[in-house]
Design a protein around this motif. Structure first.
Motif, short mmCIF file in Angstrom:
data_model
loop_
_atom_site.label_atom_id
_atom_site.label_comp_id
_atom_site.label_asym_id
_atom_site.label_seq_id
_atom_site.Cartn_x
_atom_site.Cartn_y
_atom_site.Cartn_z
N VAL A 22 0.82 -1.21 0.00
CA VAL A 22 0.00 0.00 0.00
C VAL A 22 0.85 1.26 0.00
O VAL A 22 0.63 2.17 -0.79
N ASP A 39 -2.87 1.67 4.97
CA ASP A 39 -2.70 3.06 4.54
C ASP A 39 -2.72 4.04 5.70
O ASP A 39 -2.68 5.25 5.49
N GLN A 129 -3.90 9.68 2.12
CA GLN A 129 -2.84 8.93 2.81
C GLN A 129 -2.09 9.81 3.80
O GLN A 129 -1.82 9.38 4.92
#
Length: 168
Positions: A22, A39, A129
């Motif tokens: 990720v 994440d 993110q």
């Protein structure tokens, strides 16, 4: 190092087909590259303790907490350097600081069950993110060298296990 069993356990294994890549992180020189399968961290904190300030050469440490199994090293695990601040030894003795042996970049603090990663090493792909790593609190705030009036809870020691400090 006489005991190399750490190489066979998370987070030091290479990502396999079941590991979801990720977020990628790396050291300054690129020798050490790793992946996170999530994440966002379990928690994200600024630590103002004396050890963090001295070892990082900064006014505080930004740490994001993950399970060890949420991390895997793509490359460079064989070139890591370990430092245990309690014993001041270069052994893989938990808890310990983990850094790149080439450029010296601190990669993480490895605990017995968790890792404390440093988000500044991550390659965020989008704003979501980045927001996932927003700091929830400050710990060991009375040891600070700079005031950070950010509205976040400020603890005298560990969060939830010490007293709150009023914002100045």
């Amino acid at each position: 190092m006489s005991d190399q069993i750490w190489k066979t356990k998370p987070p030091y294994q290479k990502p396999d087909e079941a590991f979801s890549k990720v977020l990628q992180g790396s050291c300054h020189c690129g020798q050490v590259k790793y992946w996170l399968s999530k994440d966002g961290p379990l928690a994200s904190k600024y630590c103002h303790c004396g050890d963090c300030k001295v070892i990082h050469g900064a006014p505080f440490q930004w740490a994001a907490i993950f399970q060890k199994s949420d991390m895997a090293f793509e490359s460079g695990a064989e070139n890591l350097r370990f430092y245990n601040s309690s014993s001041k030894s270069l052994e893989h003795e938990l808890p310990c600081k983990v850094s790149c042996s080439q450029c010296g970049t601190l990669i993480m603090d490895e605990g017995r069950n968790m890792v404390l990663l440093f988000p500044t090493l991550l390659k965020f792909q989008n704003e979501t993110q980045k927001r996932n790593f927003e700091v929830q609190c400050h710990i060991f705030y009375p040891q600070r060298v700079v005031d950070l009036p950010d509205g976040k809870p400020k603890w005298t020691g560990l969060d939830g296990k010490s007293e709150l400090v009023p914002e100045t």
